[in-house]
Design an enzyme around this catalytic site. Structure first.
Site, PDB file in Angstrom:
ATOM      1  N   ALA A 207      15.800   4.807 -17.484  1.00  0.00           N
ATOM      2  CA  ALA A 207      17.186   5.117 -17.862  1.00  0.00           C
ATOM      3  C   ALA A 207      17.210   6.252 -18.891  1.00  0.00           C
ATOM      4  CB  ALA A 207      17.867   3.865 -18.409  1.00  0.00           C
TER       5      ALA A 207
ATOM      6  N   LYS B 100      11.087  16.571  -5.463  1.00  0.00           N
ATOM      7  CA  LYS B 100      10.485  17.447  -6.470  1.00  0.00           C
ATOM      8  C   LYS B 100       9.279  18.104  -5.822  1.00  0.00           C
ATOM      9  CE  LYS B 100       7.802  15.207  -9.641  1.00  0.00           C
ATOM     10  NZ  LYS B 100       7.300  14.148 -10.561  1.00  0.00           N
TER      11      LYS B 100
ATOM     12  N   PRO C 171      14.261  -2.920  -3.131  1.00  0.00           N
ATOM     13  CA  PRO C 171      15.419  -2.055  -2.866  1.00  0.00           C
ATOM     14  C   PRO C 171      16.696  -2.512  -3.560  1.00  0.00           C
ATOM     15  CG  PRO C 171      14.812  -3.334  -0.895  1.00  0.00           C
ATOM     16  CD  PRO C 171      13.858  -3.713  -1.975  1.00  0.00           C
ATOM     17  N   THR C 172      17.691  -1.653  -3.545  1.00  0.00           N
ATOM     18  CA  THR C 172      19.013  -2.054  -4.028  1.00  0.00           C
ATOM     19  C   THR C 172      19.673  -2.891  -2.937  1.00  0.00           C
ATOM     20  OG1 THR C 172      19.137   0.040  -5.217  1.00  0.00           O
ATOM     21  CG2 THR C 172      21.214  -1.145  -4.907  1.00  0.00           C
TER      22      THR C 172
ATOM     23  N   ALA D 116       0.848  -1.202   0.000  1.00  0.00           N
ATOM     24  CA  ALA D 116       0.000   0.000   0.000  1.00  0.00           C
ATOM     25  C   ALA D 116       0.879   1.245   0.000  1.00  0.00           C
ATOM     26  CB  ALA D 116      -0.922  -0.019   1.217  1.00  0.00           C
TER      27      ALA D 116
ATOM     28  N   CYS E 222      13.237   6.014  -7.835  1.00  0.00           N
ATOM     29  CA  CYS E 222      13.356   5.085  -8.968  1.00  0.00           C
ATOM     30  C   CYS E 222      14.602   5.228  -9.840  1.00  0.00           C
ATOM     31  CB  CYS E 222      12.128   5.232  -9.852  1.00  0.00           C
ATOM     32  SG  CYS E 222      10.606   4.785  -9.009  1.00  0.00           S
TER      33      CYS E 222
ATOM     34  N   ALA F 210       4.443   9.338 -12.276  1.00  0.00           N
ATOM     35  CA  ALA F 210       5.463  10.144 -11.599  1.00  0.00           C
ATOM     36  C   ALA F 210       4.807  10.769 -10.370  1.00  0.00           C
ATOM     37  CB  ALA F 210       5.995  11.226 -12.533  1.00  0.00           C
TER      38      ALA F 210
ATOM     39  N   ASN G  51       8.311  -3.273  -2.056  1.00  0.00           N
ATOM     40  CA  ASN G  51       9.623  -2.654  -2.238  1.00  0.00           C
ATOM     41  C   ASN G  51      10.562  -3.594  -3.007  1.00  0.00           C
ATOM     42  OD1 ASN G  51       8.373  -2.438   0.496  1.00  0.00           O
ATOM     43  ND2 ASN G  51       9.623  -0.601   0.554  1.00  0.00           N
TER      44      ASN G  51
HETATM   45  N1  NAD Z   1       7.186   5.515  -6.301  1.00  0.00           N
HETATM   46  C1  NAD Z   1       7.015   5.564  -7.591  1.00  0.00           C
HETATM   47  O1  NAD Z   1       6.756   6.617  -8.147  1.00  0.00           O
HETATM   48  C2  NAD Z   1       7.109   4.309  -8.434  1.00  0.00           C
HETATM   49  C3  NAD Z   1       6.673   4.365  -9.756  1.00  0.00           C
HETATM   50  C4  NAD Z   1       6.745   3.206 -10.537  1.00  0.00           C
HETATM   51  C5  NAD Z   1       7.223   2.027  -9.992  1.00  0.00           C
HETATM   52  N2  NAD Z   1       7.648   1.986  -8.703  1.00  0.00           N
HETATM   53  C6  NAD Z   1       8.073   0.685  -8.157  1.00  0.00           C
HETATM   54  O2  NAD Z   1       6.943   0.148  -7.439  1.00  0.00           O
HETATM   55  C7  NAD Z   1       7.393  -0.604  -6.305  1.00  0.00           C
HETATM   56  C8  NAD Z   1       6.781  -0.044  -5.035  1.00  0.00           C
HETATM   57  O3  NAD Z   1       7.202   1.297  -4.917  1.00  0.00           O
HETATM   58  P1  NAD Z   1       6.538   2.286  -3.870  1.00  0.00           P
HETATM   59  O4  NAD Z   1       7.118   3.613  -4.139  1.00  0.00           O
HETATM   60  O5  NAD Z   1       5.063   2.110  -3.876  1.00  0.00           O
HETATM   61  O6  NAD Z   1       7.138   1.692  -2.493  1.00  0.00           O
HETATM   62  P2  NAD Z   1       6.607   1.915  -1.027  1.00  0.00           P
HETATM   63  O7  NAD Z   1       7.754   1.659  -0.117  1.00  0.00           O
HETATM   64  O8  NAD Z   1       5.892   3.208  -0.935  1.00  0.00           O
HETATM   65  O9  NAD Z   1       5.504   0.761  -0.842  1.00  0.00           O
HETATM   66  C9  NAD Z   1       5.805  -0.598  -0.770  1.00  0.00           C
HETATM   67  C10 NAD Z   1       4.910  -1.206   0.314  1.00  0.00           C
HETATM   68  O10 NAD Z   1       5.031  -2.629   0.280  1.00  0.00           O
HETATM   69  C11 NAD Z   1       4.873  -3.116   1.613  1.00  0.00           C
HETATM   70  N3  NAD Z   1       5.376  -4.486   1.668  1.00  0.00           N
HETATM   71  C12 NAD Z   1       6.651  -4.921   1.516  1.00  0.00           C
HETATM   72  N4  NAD Z   1       6.685  -6.271   1.584  1.00  0.00           N
HETATM   73  C13 NAD Z   1       5.419  -6.688   1.787  1.00  0.00           C
HETATM   74  C14 NAD Z   1       4.817  -7.979   1.922  1.00  0.00           C
HETATM   75  N5  NAD Z   1       5.552  -9.095   1.853  1.00  0.00           N
HETATM   76  N6  NAD Z   1       3.489  -8.034   2.157  1.00  0.00           N
HETATM   77  C15 NAD Z   1       2.728  -6.909   2.232  1.00  0.00           C
HETATM   78  N7  NAD Z   1       3.241  -5.670   2.082  1.00  0.00           N
HETATM   79  C16 NAD Z   1       4.570  -5.557   1.859  1.00  0.00           C
HETATM   80  C17 NAD Z   1       5.645  -2.111   2.445  1.00  0.00           C
HETATM   81  O11 NAD Z   1       5.271  -2.137   3.813  1.00  0.00           O
HETATM   82  C18 NAD Z   1       5.296  -0.788   1.742  1.00  0.00           C
HETATM   83  O12 NAD Z   1       4.195  -0.144   2.363  1.00  0.00           O
HETATM   84  C19 NAD Z   1       8.914  -0.546  -6.348  1.00  0.00           C
HETATM   85  O13 NAD Z   1       9.379  -1.672  -7.057  1.00  0.00           O
HETATM   86  C20 NAD Z   1       9.194   0.711  -7.142  1.00  0.00           C
HETATM   87  O14 NAD Z   1      10.448   0.665  -7.776  1.00  0.00           O
HETATM   88  C21 NAD Z   1       7.583   3.103  -7.906  1.00  0.00           C
HETATM   89  O1  UPG Z   2      13.775  18.154 -16.456  1.00  0.00           O
HETATM   90  C1  UPG Z   2      13.829  17.583 -15.347  1.00  0.00           C
HETATM   91  C2  UPG Z   2      12.860  16.665 -14.915  1.00  0.00           C
HETATM   92  C3  UPG Z   2      13.007  16.069 -13.675  1.00  0.00           C
HETATM   93  N1  UPG Z   2      14.071  16.373 -12.883  1.00  0.00           N
HETATM   94  C4  UPG Z   2      14.223  15.695 -11.574  1.00  0.00           C
HETATM   95  O2  UPG Z   2      14.169  14.290 -11.788  1.00  0.00           O
HETATM   96  C5  UPG Z   2      13.657  13.634 -10.649  1.00  0.00           C
HETATM   97  C6  UPG Z   2      12.560  12.661 -11.021  1.00  0.00           C
HETATM   98  O3  UPG Z   2      11.435  13.383 -11.469  1.00  0.00           O
HETATM   99  P1  UPG Z   2      10.151  12.677 -12.109  1.00  0.00           P
HETATM  100  O4  UPG Z   2      10.568  11.723 -13.143  1.00  0.00           O
HETATM  101  O5  UPG Z   2       9.221  13.743 -12.509  1.00  0.00           O
HETATM  102  O6  UPG Z   2       9.516  11.942 -10.843  1.00  0.00           O
HETATM  103  P2  UPG Z   2       9.422  10.411 -10.385  1.00  0.00           P
HETATM  104  O7  UPG Z   2       8.243  10.331  -9.501  1.00  0.00           O
HETATM  105  O8  UPG Z   2      10.739   9.957  -9.869  1.00  0.00           O
HETATM  106  O9  UPG Z   2       9.050   9.585 -11.715  1.00  0.00           O
HETATM  107  C7  UPG Z   2      10.007   8.820 -12.439  1.00  0.00           C
HETATM  108  O10 UPG Z   2      10.185   7.552 -11.832  1.00  0.00           O
HETATM  109  C8  UPG Z   2       8.960   6.792 -11.709  1.00  0.00           C
HETATM  110  C9  UPG Z   2       9.308   5.540 -10.937  1.00  0.00           C
HETATM  111  O11 UPG Z   2       9.792   4.520 -11.735  1.00  0.00           O
HETATM  112  C10 UPG Z   2       8.415   6.510 -13.099  1.00  0.00           C
HETATM  113  O12 UPG Z   2       7.227   5.731 -12.995  1.00  0.00           O
HETATM  114  C11 UPG Z   2       8.143   7.822 -13.811  1.00  0.00           C
HETATM  115  O13 UPG Z   2       7.685   7.572 -15.143  1.00  0.00           O
HETATM  116  C12 UPG Z   2       9.444   8.639 -13.852  1.00  0.00           C
HETATM  117  O14 UPG Z   2       9.200   9.922 -14.434  1.00  0.00           O
HETATM  118  C13 UPG Z   2      13.198  14.748  -9.703  1.00  0.00           C
HETATM  119  O15 UPG Z   2      14.178  14.948  -8.711  1.00  0.00           O
HETATM  120  C14 UPG Z   2      13.085  15.955 -10.603  1.00  0.00           C
HETATM  121  O16 UPG Z   2      13.268  17.167  -9.928  1.00  0.00           O
HETATM  122  C15 UPG Z   2      15.030  17.278 -13.295  1.00  0.00           C
HETATM  123  O17 UPG Z   2      16.002  17.545 -12.594  1.00  0.00           O
HETATM  124  N2  UPG Z   2      14.876  17.873 -14.523  1.00  0.00           N
END
Ligand code: NAD
Ligand code: UPG
Length: 481
Positions: A221, A335, A89-90, A9, A272, A160, A87
């Site tokens: 990337a 951001k 993580p790295t 969540a 990310c 994003a 999660n």
């Molecule tokens: N944050 C973003 O903008 C974004 C965008 C696209 C993809 N992602 C990817 O999506 C994934 C989740 O990212 P996030 O930002 O939502 O992370 P987050 O840390 O906000 O949420 C992950 C949640 O999973 C829960 N969790 C972990 N193990 C669990 C288990 N075994 N059972 C139930 N719950 C469990 C944690 O308690 C946590 O609340 C990652 O792989 C991330 O790279 C993130």
């Molecule tokens: O021209 C730009 C655009 C962004 N940023 C910075 O780049 C970072 C990432 O920004 P943004 O990509 O907008 O936010 P995220 O929420 O990290 O989203 C990225 O990472 C997500 C997690 O994987 C993806 O789902 C999204 O498509 C991807 O945009 C931030 O620190 C921004 O300030 C800059 O410095 N210059």
């Protein structure tokens, strides 16, 4: 009634499922998590994440067809489609430490699905995972299947933060990868029919599993690479007298290049970009593609360079020492429009300044003092674990720091002011009032190019803006990065 359960969540699971619940009233959506505090917050009026527009959607659907629960096993066993958004993580130890994705949480989720399932399921990878993870998950599920059939799909998320709701309502594309078998195609169709409730068919892309998994890493990337490219140019602009905004505009008007994502900054942050590129580099190395890995590694190196270049510029401008000087920090989130601080460049900048013995006064409209103290006392990559499993913060180790709730308070009696997040309110501050309250010479270091540098110079500030022609003052004190 189709039942969906999402494990995790967080920033992705919460908003994504809220939108599915809103757009698909005939589907029951349960979002489950092992973190009791997170689920309590989702069920309260103070949601655990700040995302514009999220409250409204949650308020509309919660208790009707959207539920948040810690009863992970019950909801998984009842679901037809299980999203996994935990999660990734790295890794910090062992094989691949510092690069590879740690799939501990994913694996435990998969084993739990296998344990509790009593009916066939579609399991959807929502987390960002290494290519071929679906194969590993498939093996875990089928070796423990008790005759139940599982179809694994990859459905990476591209939202994003700060614009998550907009991105979810109107995505550029939804990507679904599945097995190229009759059962695989049927599962893809089932998931496609969920998104088709609001996403036009032509924006729902269906691929094989590995293309979907790799496309997510590739997209991040490419995006991060654009920022490192423009940030590399910003250093050259400062050295030559070019203006990075003018260069970005001139470059971006080429329709083959495009104008988005070309804003020079103190560096990219967020949960990310760095993690996913490290993951990509590790996959390249594992496949013997060292040169390809090195190519992408450079995107992170330039990002690190940009952050240290900013700190060096600041310290060298202020007579090569910030020891005992108060520096106001405006913005800590990675951001604007989010309270998320994961991998925010502010962490490295603040640590750099604290290392040089500066006294920091930090203001961010959405980030709490507790979070800032946690971030500045945490080890690299520790943030990406469920909160109750993170090592306890040791805020006492973070000295020379105050967190304040007002930009004017942060600037009061400061020698310098840094803008590290592009919050709109920083554009319209009363900079004359700020100037009058600061020690002289008063410096502004704008890591986001949001302030009107000319106006500030008229007031009397010495201003550094990323990638812009330098003040004579700064020219005389070259930064050594
Ligand atoms: N944050 C973003 O903008 C974004 C965008 C696209 C993809 N992602 C990817 O999506 C994934 C989740 O990212 P996030 O930002 O939502 O992370 P987050 O840390 O906000 O949420 C992950 C949640 O999973 C829960 N969790 C972990 N193990 C669990 C288990 N075994 N059972 C139930 N719950 C469990 C944690 O308690 C946590 O609340 C990652 O792989 C991330 O790279 C993130
Ligand atoms: O021209 C730009 C655009 C962004 N940023 C910075 O780049 C970072 C990432 O920004 P943004 O990509 O907008 O936010 P995220 O929420 O990290 O989203 C990225 O990472 C997500 C997690 O994987 C993806 O789902 C999204 O498509 C991807 O945009 C931030 O620190 C921004 O300030 C800059 O410095 N210059």
């Amino acid at each position: 009634m189709v039942k969906i359960c999402c494990i995790g969540a967080g920033y992705v699971g919460g908003p994504t499922m809220a939108v599915i619940a809103l757009k698909c009233p005939s589907i029951e959506v349960a979002v489950v998590d092992i973190s009791v505090a997170r689920i309590q917050a989702w069920n309260s009026s103070e949601l655990p994440i700040y995302e514009p527009g999220l409250d409204e959607v949650v308020n509309q659907c919660r208790g009707k067809n959207l539920f948040f629960s810690t009863d992970v096993e019950k909801h998984v066993s009842e679901a037809d489609i299980v999203f996994v958004s935990v999660n990734t993580p790295t890794k910090t130890r062992g094989l691949g430490a510092g690069k590879a994705a740690d799939l501990t949480y994913w694996e435990s989720a998969a084993r739990m699905i296998a344990d509790v399932s009593k009916s066939d399921k579609i399991v959807v990878e929502k987390s960002t995972v290494p290519v071929k993870t679906a194969e590993a998950i498939e093996r875990i599920l089928t070796h423990n299947s008790k005759g139940i059939s599982y179809q694994i799909l990859s459905n990476p998320e591209f939202l994003a933060e700060g614009t998550a709701m907009k991105d979810l309502f109107n995505p550029d594309r939804v990507l679904i990868g599945g097995r190229e078998t009759a059962e695989g195609r049927k599962a893809v169709e089932a998931l496609k029919s969920v998104y088709a409730q609001w996403v036009p068919q032509e924006r729902i892309l269906c691929t094989n599993l590995w293309s979907a998994e790799l496309s997510k890493l590739a997209a991040n990337a490419f995006l991060a690479q654009r920022i490192s490219s423009v940030n590399a140019m910003s250093a050259l602009c400062e050295a030559t007298g070019a203006d990075v905004s003018q260069v970005s505009h001139a470059v971006g008007t080429d329709s083959r290049i495009g104008s988005k994502f070309l804003n020079a900054s103190v560096g990219f942050g967020g949960s990310c970009f760095q993690k996913d590129i490290l993951n990509l580099v590790y996959i390249c190395e594992c496949n013997g593609l060292t040169e390809v890995g090195n190519y992408w590694k450079q995107v992170i190196k330039v990002n690190d360079y940009q952050k240290s270049r900013f700190v060096n510029r600041l310290v060298s401008s202020m007579f090569n020492t910030v020891s005992g000087k108060k520096i106001g920090i405006l913005g800590f989130a990675f951001k604007k429009d989010t309270g998320d601080t994961r991998e925010t460049p502010a962490i490295d900048v603040c640590k750099g300044l604290i290392g040089d013995k500066a006294h920091l006064s930090i203001y961010d409209p959405q980030v709490t003092e507790d979070q800032i103290l946690r971030d500045l006392s945490m080890n690299k990559f520790d943030w990406d674990h469920p909160i109750h499993l993170q090592p306890p913060p040791s805020p006492a180790s973070v000295k020379q720091l105050r967190v304040v709730w007002d930009a004017y308070e942060a600037a009061k009696e400061a020698h310098g002011l840094c803008v590290l997040t592009e919050w709109d309110e920083f554009k319209t501050l009363d900079y004359k009032r700020i100037f009058d309250s600061m020690h002289k010479p008063a410096f502004v270091f704008d890591g986001r190019n949001v302030v009107d540098a000319e106006k500030l110079r008229e007031i009397g500030f010495i201003v550094y803006s990323i990638g812009k022609p330098l003040d004579p003052w700064l020219k005389d004190m070259p930064a050594v990065a």
